[in-house]
Design a protein around this motif. Structure first.
Motif, PDB file in Angstrom:
ATOM      1  N   SER A 119       0.799  -1.231   0.000  1.00  0.00           N
ATOM      2  CA  SER A 119       0.000   0.000   0.000  1.00  0.00           C
ATOM      3  C   SER A 119       0.832   1.281   0.000  1.00  0.00           C
ATOM      4  O   SER A 119       0.355   2.315  -0.462  1.00  0.00           O
ATOM      5  N   LEU A 120       2.061   1.246   0.490  1.00  0.00           N
ATOM      6  CA  LEU A 120       2.864   2.468   0.570  1.00  0.00           C
ATOM      7  C   LEU A 120       3.899   2.590  -0.549  1.00  0.00           C
ATOM      8  O   LEU A 120       4.710   3.519  -0.549  1.00  0.00           O
ATOM      9  N   PHE A 121       3.863   1.682  -1.518  1.00  0.00           N
ATOM     10  CA  PHE A 121       4.891   1.667  -2.565  1.00  0.00           C
ATOM     11  C   PHE A 121       4.999   2.989  -3.312  1.00  0.00           C
ATOM     12  O   PHE A 121       6.097   3.453  -3.602  1.00  0.00           O
ATOM     13  N   ASP A 122       3.865   3.615  -3.645  1.00  0.00           N
ATOM     14  CA  ASP A 122       3.926   4.885  -4.379  1.00  0.00           C
ATOM     15  C   ASP A 122       4.650   5.942  -3.548  1.00  0.00           C
ATOM     16  O   ASP A 122       5.474   6.697  -4.069  1.00  0.00           O
ATOM     17  N   ASP A 123       4.350   5.979  -2.245  1.00  0.00           N
ATOM     18  CA  ASP A 123       5.034   6.927  -1.365  1.00  0.00           C
ATOM     19  C   ASP A 123       6.527   6.604  -1.268  1.00  0.00           C
ATOM     20  O   ASP A 123       7.368   7.508  -1.251  1.00  0.00           O
ATOM     21  N   PHE A 124       6.871   5.317  -1.211  1.00  0.00           N
ATOM     22  CA  PHE A 124       8.282   4.933  -1.151  1.00  0.00           C
ATOM     23  C   PHE A 124       9.018   5.428  -2.394  1.00  0.00           C
ATOM     24  O   PHE A 124      10.125   5.955  -2.298  1.00  0.00           O
ATOM     25  N   MET A 125       8.387   5.272  -3.556  1.00  0.00           N
ATOM     26  CA  MET A 125       9.040   5.693  -4.789  1.00  0.00           C
ATOM     27  C   MET A 125       9.209   7.220  -4.807  1.00  0.00           C
ATOM     28  O   MET A 125      10.210   7.723  -5.298  1.00  0.00           O
ATOM     29  N   ARG A 126       8.259   7.938  -4.218  1.00  0.00           N
ATOM     30  CA  ARG A 126       8.393   9.396  -4.129  1.00  0.00           C
ATOM     31  C   ARG A 126       9.523   9.779  -3.176  1.00  0.00           C
ATOM     32  O   ARG A 126      10.273  10.722  -3.443  1.00  0.00           O
ATOM     33  N   LEU A 128      12.166   7.977  -2.650  1.00  0.00           N
ATOM     34  CA  LEU A 128      13.409   7.677  -3.362  1.00  0.00           C
ATOM     35  C   LEU A 128      13.730   8.763  -4.387  1.00  0.00           C
ATOM     36  O   LEU A 128      14.898   9.111  -4.581  1.00  0.00           O
ATOM     37  N   ARG A 129      12.696   9.320  -5.028  1.00  0.00           N
ATOM     38  CA  ARG A 129      12.928  10.399  -5.998  1.00  0.00           C
ATOM     39  C   ARG A 129      13.469  11.654  -5.321  1.00  0.00           C
ATOM     40  O   ARG A 129      14.184  12.435  -5.957  1.00  0.00           O
ATOM     41  N   ILE A 130      13.127  11.867  -4.042  1.00  0.00           N
ATOM     42  CA  ILE A 130      13.719  12.983  -3.303  1.00  0.00           C
ATOM     43  C   ILE A 130      15.232  12.759  -3.201  1.00  0.00           C
ATOM     44  O   ILE A 130      16.020  13.682  -3.338  1.00  0.00           O
ATOM     45  N   LYS A 131      15.636  11.513  -2.984  1.00  0.00           N
ATOM     46  CA  LYS A 131      17.053  11.197  -2.797  1.00  0.00           C
ATOM     47  C   LYS A 131      17.812  11.202  -4.119  1.00  0.00           C
ATOM     48  O   LYS A 131      18.961  11.610  -4.178  1.00  0.00           O
ATOM     49  N   ARG A 132      17.184  10.712  -5.158  1.00  0.00           N
ATOM     50  CA  ARG A 132      17.886  10.548  -6.437  1.00  0.00           C
ATOM     51  C   ARG A 132      16.881  10.423  -7.566  1.00  0.00           C
ATOM     52  O   ARG A 132      15.918   9.685  -7.452  1.00  0.00           O
ATOM     53  N   LYS A 133      17.155  11.116  -8.668  1.00  0.00           N
ATOM     54  CA  LYS A 133      16.275  10.995  -9.835  1.00  0.00           C
ATOM     55  C   LYS A 133      16.420   9.597 -10.412  1.00  0.00           C
ATOM     56  O   LYS A 133      17.532   9.062 -10.477  1.00  0.00           O
ATOM     57  N   PRO A 134      15.313   8.972 -10.840  1.00  0.00           N
ATOM     58  CA  PRO A 134      15.428   7.659 -11.478  1.00  0.00           C
ATOM     59  C   PRO A 134      16.406   7.728 -12.662  1.00  0.00           C
ATOM     60  O   PRO A 134      16.415   8.732 -13.387  1.00  0.00           O
ATOM     61  N   ASN A 135      17.194   6.696 -12.838  1.00  0.00           N
ATOM     62  CA  ASN A 135      18.131   6.673 -13.956  1.00  0.00           C
ATOM     63  C   ASN A 135      17.793   5.577 -14.964  1.00  0.00           C
ATOM     64  O   ASN A 135      18.612   5.159 -15.756  1.00  0.00           O
ATOM     65  N   ARG A 136      16.567   5.118 -14.914  1.00  0.00           N
ATOM     66  CA  ARG A 136      16.029   4.199 -15.918  1.00  0.00           C
ATOM     67  C   ARG A 136      14.686   4.761 -16.337  1.00  0.00           C
ATOM     68  O   ARG A 136      13.964   5.318 -15.546  1.00  0.00           O
ATOM     69  N   SER A 137      14.338   4.555 -17.589  1.00  0.00           N
ATOM     70  CA  SER A 137      13.018   5.043 -18.012  1.00  0.00           C
ATOM     71  C   SER A 137      12.094   3.896 -18.331  1.00  0.00           C
ATOM     72  O   SER A 137      12.491   2.780 -18.414  1.00  0.00           O
TER      73      SER A 137
END
Length: 137
Positions: A119-126, A128-137
């Motif tokens: 249930s919290l995966f979307d928040d976790f990904m957000r 992680l984006r604070i820490k580092r921009k995704p480097n895969r598209s």
């Protein structure tokens, strides 16, 4: 170090099938967006295993496993905390509560989540984006 890498069967046995599925799905979500080094290690006193996502000497996050329990840790540094606090009302109440209750050390605020579902995966990904921009598209 390679001897510490558990097989999927060992992880399923340790976590239980449903929690291993949560683990596998979270890893898949992170791997879809981030090309990182994966480091297995002992989990210290509280956990059996630690699974870190690192790149260039910096840790993005870590997953932890022990019997029937799974953890997800993100450490937010000073600038990252400001970004989170600016946007905190857009996160689930549980994420805000964990943030408030987390200890702040010299290197940042250590947020540990014990997961039972996705249930919290979307928040976790957000986070992680604070820490580092995704480097895969």
């Amino acid at each position: 170090m390679s001897s510490i890498i558990p097989s999927p069967e060992q992880m399923t046995s340790l976590l239980g099938a449903s929690l291993y599925e949560v683990w596998a799905q979270l890893c898949m979500r992170i791997d879809e967006q981030y090309d990182m080094d994966h480091l297995w290690g002992p989990g210290g006193k509280a956990w059996t295993y630690e699974y870190k996502y690192r790149r260039g000497g910096k840790t993005l996050c870590a997953l932890y496993a022990r019997e029937h329990c799974m953890g997800f840790m993100v450490i937010l540094g000073k600038e990252e905390r400001l970004k989170f606090e600016h946007d905190r009302e857009h996160y689930a109440e549980e994420v805000q509560r964990i943030y408030e209750g987390s200890r702040t050390y010299h290197d940042g605020k250590w947020m540990m989540f014990e997961l039972t579902d996705m249930s919290l995966f979307d928040d976790f990904m957000r986070l992680l984006r604070i820490k580092r921009k995704p480097n895969r598209s």
